[in-house]
Motif scaffolding. Structure first.
Motif, PDB file in Angstrom:
ATOM      1  N   ILE A   1      -3.264 -50.012   8.376  1.00 54.19           N
ATOM      2  CA  ILE A   1      -2.716 -50.101   6.787  1.00 54.19           C
ATOM      3  C   ILE A   1      -3.985 -49.132   6.134  1.00 54.19           C
ATOM      4  O   ILE A   1      -5.017 -49.411   6.077  1.00 54.19           O
ATOM      5  N   SER A   2      -3.266 -48.066   5.937  1.00 52.20           N
ATOM      6  CA  SER A   2      -3.970 -46.925   5.052  1.00 52.20           C
ATOM      7  C   SER A   2      -3.256 -46.266   4.053  1.00 52.20           C
ATOM      8  O   SER A   2      -2.137 -46.317   4.025  1.00 52.20           O
ATOM      9  N   PRO A   3      -3.836 -45.768   2.848  1.00 48.75           N
ATOM     10  CA  PRO A   3      -5.303 -45.763   2.591  1.00 48.75           C
ATOM     11  C   PRO A   3      -5.986 -47.370   2.528  1.00 48.75           C
ATOM     12  O   PRO A   3      -5.400 -48.192   2.237  1.00 48.75           O
ATOM     13  N   ALA A   4      -7.157 -47.211   2.461  1.00 49.23           N
ATOM     14  CA  ALA A   4      -7.869 -48.439   2.446  1.00 49.23           C
ATOM     15  C   ALA A   4      -7.595 -49.312   1.029  1.00 49.23           C
ATOM     16  O   ALA A   4      -7.606 -50.454   0.952  1.00 49.23           O
ATOM     17  N   ASN A   5      -7.490 -48.404  -0.012  1.00 50.35           N
ATOM     18  CA  ASN A   5      -7.292 -49.224  -1.460  1.00 50.35           C
ATOM     19  C   ASN A   5      -5.782 -49.793  -1.428  1.00 50.35           C
ATOM     20  O   ASN A   5      -5.844 -51.230  -1.996  1.00 50.35           O
ATOM     21  N   LEU A   6      -4.861 -49.594  -0.655  1.00 49.96           N
ATOM     22  CA  LEU A   6      -3.600 -50.387  -0.339  1.00 49.96           C
ATOM     23  C   LEU A   6      -4.048 -51.491   0.387  1.00 49.96           C
ATOM     24  O   LEU A   6      -3.324 -52.711   0.049  1.00 49.96           O
ATOM     25  N   LYS A   7      -4.340 -51.385   1.437  1.00 49.92           N
ATOM     26  CA  LYS A   7      -4.870 -52.525   2.399  1.00 49.92           C
ATOM     27  C   LYS A   7      -5.736 -53.615   1.567  1.00 49.92           C
ATOM     28  O   LYS A   7      -5.339 -55.015   1.508  1.00 49.92           O
ATOM     29  N   THR A   8      -6.489 -52.914   0.781  1.00 49.01           N
ATOM     30  CA  THR A   8      -7.246 -54.156  -0.158  1.00 49.01           C
ATOM     31  C   THR A   8      -6.515 -54.890  -0.979  1.00 49.01           C
ATOM     32  O   THR A   8      -6.563 -56.067  -1.233  1.00 49.01           O
ATOM     33  N   ILE A   9      -5.802 -54.188  -1.784  1.00 47.85           N
ATOM     34  CA  ILE A   9      -5.038 -54.791  -2.976  1.00 47.85           C
ATOM     35  C   ILE A   9      -3.989 -55.608  -2.493  1.00 47.85           C
ATOM     36  O   ILE A   9      -3.560 -56.471  -3.232  1.00 47.85           O
ATOM     37  N   PHE A  10      -3.386 -55.407  -1.450  1.00 49.60           N
ATOM     38  CA  PHE A  10      -2.146 -56.058  -0.954  1.00 49.60           C
ATOM     39  C   PHE A  10      -2.406 -57.065   0.195  1.00 49.60           C
ATOM     40  O   PHE A  10      -1.479 -58.125   0.218  1.00 49.60           O
ATOM     41  N   MET A  11      -3.508 -56.923   0.848  1.00 53.04           N
ATOM     42  CA  MET A  11      -3.866 -57.767   1.987  1.00 53.04           C
ATOM     43  C   MET A  11      -5.005 -58.726   1.966  1.00 53.04           C
ATOM     44  O   MET A  11      -5.251 -59.692   2.643  1.00 53.04           O
ATOM     45  N   ILE A  12      -6.104 -58.214   1.120  1.00 56.22           N
ATOM     46  CA  ILE A  12      -7.369 -58.969   1.256  1.00 56.22           C
ATOM     47  C   ILE A  12      -7.758 -59.668   0.042  1.00 56.22           C
ATOM     48  O   ILE A  12      -8.197 -60.763   0.164  1.00 56.22           O
ATOM     49  N   ILE A  13      -7.444 -59.082  -1.174  1.00 54.95           N
ATOM     50  CA  ILE A  13      -7.897 -59.704  -2.389  1.00 54.95           C
ATOM     51  C   ILE A  13      -6.934 -60.808  -2.884  1.00 54.95           C
ATOM     52  O   ILE A  13      -5.757 -60.809  -2.151  1.00 54.95           O
ATOM     53  N   PRO A  14      -7.187 -61.754  -3.544  1.00 53.75           N
ATOM     54  CA  PRO A  14      -6.226 -63.034  -3.890  1.00 53.75           C
ATOM     55  C   PRO A  14      -4.913 -62.294  -4.640  1.00 53.75           C
ATOM     56  O   PRO A  14      -5.078 -61.512  -5.103  1.00 53.75           O
ATOM     57  N   GLN A  15      -3.984 -62.991  -4.260  1.00 53.48           N
ATOM     58  CA  GLN A  15      -2.375 -62.383  -4.741  1.00 53.48           C
ATOM     59  C   GLN A  15      -2.380 -62.405  -6.360  1.00 53.48           C
ATOM     60  O   GLN A  15      -1.952 -61.557  -6.985  1.00 53.48           O
ATOM     61  N   TRP A  16      -2.974 -63.539  -7.083  1.00 52.98           N
ATOM     62  CA  TRP A  16      -3.198 -63.332  -8.345  1.00 52.98           C
ATOM     63  C   TRP A  16      -3.583 -62.171  -8.985  1.00 52.98           C
ATOM     64  O   TRP A  16      -3.309 -61.756 -10.070  1.00 52.98           O
ATOM     65  N   PHE A  17      -4.738 -61.628  -8.423  1.00 54.12           N
ATOM     66  CA  PHE A  17      -5.475 -60.559  -8.791  1.00 54.12           C
ATOM     67  C   PHE A  17      -4.563 -59.316  -8.649  1.00 54.12           C
ATOM     68  O   PHE A  17      -4.537 -58.567  -9.498  1.00 54.12           O
ATOM     69  N   SER A  18      -3.730 -59.278  -7.450  1.00 55.36           N
ATOM     70  CA  SER A  18      -3.083 -58.100  -7.174  1.00 55.36           C
ATOM     71  C   SER A  18      -1.950 -58.098  -8.222  1.00 55.36           C
ATOM     72  O   SER A  18      -1.710 -57.032  -8.770  1.00 55.36           O
ATOM     73  N   VAL A  19      -1.322 -59.184  -8.571  1.00 56.48           N
ATOM     74  CA  VAL A  19      -0.347 -59.514  -9.552  1.00 56.48           C
ATOM     75  C   VAL A  19      -0.664 -59.007 -11.049  1.00 56.48           C
ATOM     76  O   VAL A  19      -0.136 -58.024 -11.422  1.00 56.48           O
ATOM     77  N   TRP A  20      -1.895 -59.314 -11.143  1.00 57.39           N
ATOM     78  CA  TRP A  20      -2.549 -58.791 -12.554  1.00 57.39           C
ATOM     79  C   TRP A  20      -2.741 -57.534 -12.448  1.00 57.39           C
ATOM     80  O   TRP A  20      -2.699 -56.586 -13.640  1.00 57.39           O
ATOM     81  N   TYR A  21      -3.304 -56.973 -11.403  1.00 60.62           N
ATOM     82  CA  TYR A  21      -3.531 -55.584 -11.435  1.00 60.62           C
ATOM     83  C   TYR A  21      -2.336 -54.639 -11.750  1.00 60.62           C
ATOM     84  O   TYR A  21      -2.064 -53.553 -12.206  1.00 60.62           O
ATOM     85  N   TRP A  22      -1.224 -54.826 -10.918  1.00 67.90           N
ATOM     86  CA  TRP A  22      -0.148 -54.249 -10.942  1.00 67.90           C
ATOM     87  C   TRP A  22       0.954 -54.466 -12.357  1.00 67.90           C
ATOM     88  O   TRP A  22       1.444 -53.417 -12.828  1.00 67.90           O
TER      89      TRP A  22
END
Length: 312
Positions: A235-256
């Protein structure tokens, strides 16, 4: 290096103008009303963040002749226009290198078969924009560099040289040794994001304000990435892997939610989702085929993309 940019839409206009301004020998292929407009007014691009407008009189052509030589052809057409472009490009017998810079997650091996005697490079732009009358308003996306790599997984000296030329033109550039996986990962992201934007009437600001739809988008991309990972794709680039697979989903939702209401959503994503809906639906179809070849369940992604594909 003599360069032909094949396609005078948003991406082709941005890249040809900036390469030309950097002193490179660039010709832009355009057709129909777009050709007439560019011939009269030049290529007009406006950097929204830098508040800088450039008007560039780039040499134009309406066709690539069979014996016309360019060291490099950069193809910037939409995915639904690719077959037509390939048919035209195959008529040329002398250009040695083609870089396809567009959404293309699943037929890169076909390109090798179509062009057995040419060097093929894959890429994806790190800029996005929209037409504003005859001007293109654009941003270079901070989170996404222009990414390029050889179709065979190597990083050749030629590709490194192209990176240098793009950097000279002001683009931030990354090299990838697995552009097939990169393009597939990106296709999952773009298809789900476009489907979510269209679900909210094509309005990224409206999407950003609707937490529930953003949650569906984030969960869909997560499912798609898990399917890709099971298929052996990094899964690349690394920032997409981080935002969608590593950090908590609530943070990803807030970010987007924030990103869709900002320049990333309103200028880099929503305009393309709306003006290239046919391309995005084709991309969504390809994404479904890819993820369904894995054993990973993708119910949220299936629902979001299937609904999107059925829209008129």
């Amino acid at each position: 290096m003599k360069i032909l940019v094949y396609g005078a839409g948003v991406i082709g206009s941005i890249y040809s103008a900036k390469l030309f301004e950097a002193g490179l020998d660039v010709t832009l292929l355009a057709r129909g009303k777009r050709y007439d407009c560019l011939k009269q007014k030049g290529v007009i691009i406006n950097d929204i963040l830098g508040e800088k407008q450039n008007i560039t009189k780039i040499p134009l052509t309406q066709q690539l002749k069979p014996t016309e030589f360019y060291d490099l052809i950069i193809v910037t057409v939409r995915l639904d226009q690719l077959d037509s472009a390939v048919s035209s490009l195959k008529q040329n017998t002398v250009c040695p290198t083609i870089m396809f810079m567009l959404n293309n997650p699943d037929n890169t091996q076909q390109l090798t078969k179509e062009f057995p005697d040419k060097k093929i490079i894959l890429g994806f732009p790190g800029a996005g924009g929209t037409y504003n009358n005859d001007q293109i308003d654009y941003v270079q996306i901070k989170e996404q560099k222009t990414t390029i790599g050889d179709i065979d997984g190597n990083i050749s000296n030629l590709t490194k040289n192209i990176k240098t030329l793009l950097e000279k033109a002001g683009f931030k550039v990354a090299l990838s040794s697995n552009m097939q996986a990169w393009l597939t990962t990106h296709a999952v992201f773009v298809a789900c994001a476009a489907a979510a934007i269209i679900k909210e009437n094509g309005d990224s600001v409206q999407l950003g304000k609707n937490k529930k739809t953003v949650q569906v988008m984030v969960k869909s991309i997560n499912e798609g990435f898990k399917a890709c990972k099971e298929l052996g794709m990094p899964i690349s680039p690394a920032n997409l892997k981080t935002i969608f697979m590593i950090i908590p989903q609530w943070f990803s939702v807030w970010y987007w939610q924030k990103a869709m209401q900002g320049k990333t959503g309103t200028l880099a994503m929503a305009p393309h989702a709306n003006t290239a809906k046919k391309e995005m639906q084709l991309l969504a179809t390809k994404v479904l085929d890819i993820v369904h070849s894995s054993s990973v369940a993708t119910p949220t992604l299936d629902s979001l993309l299937t609904t999107f594909i059925k829209l008129e």
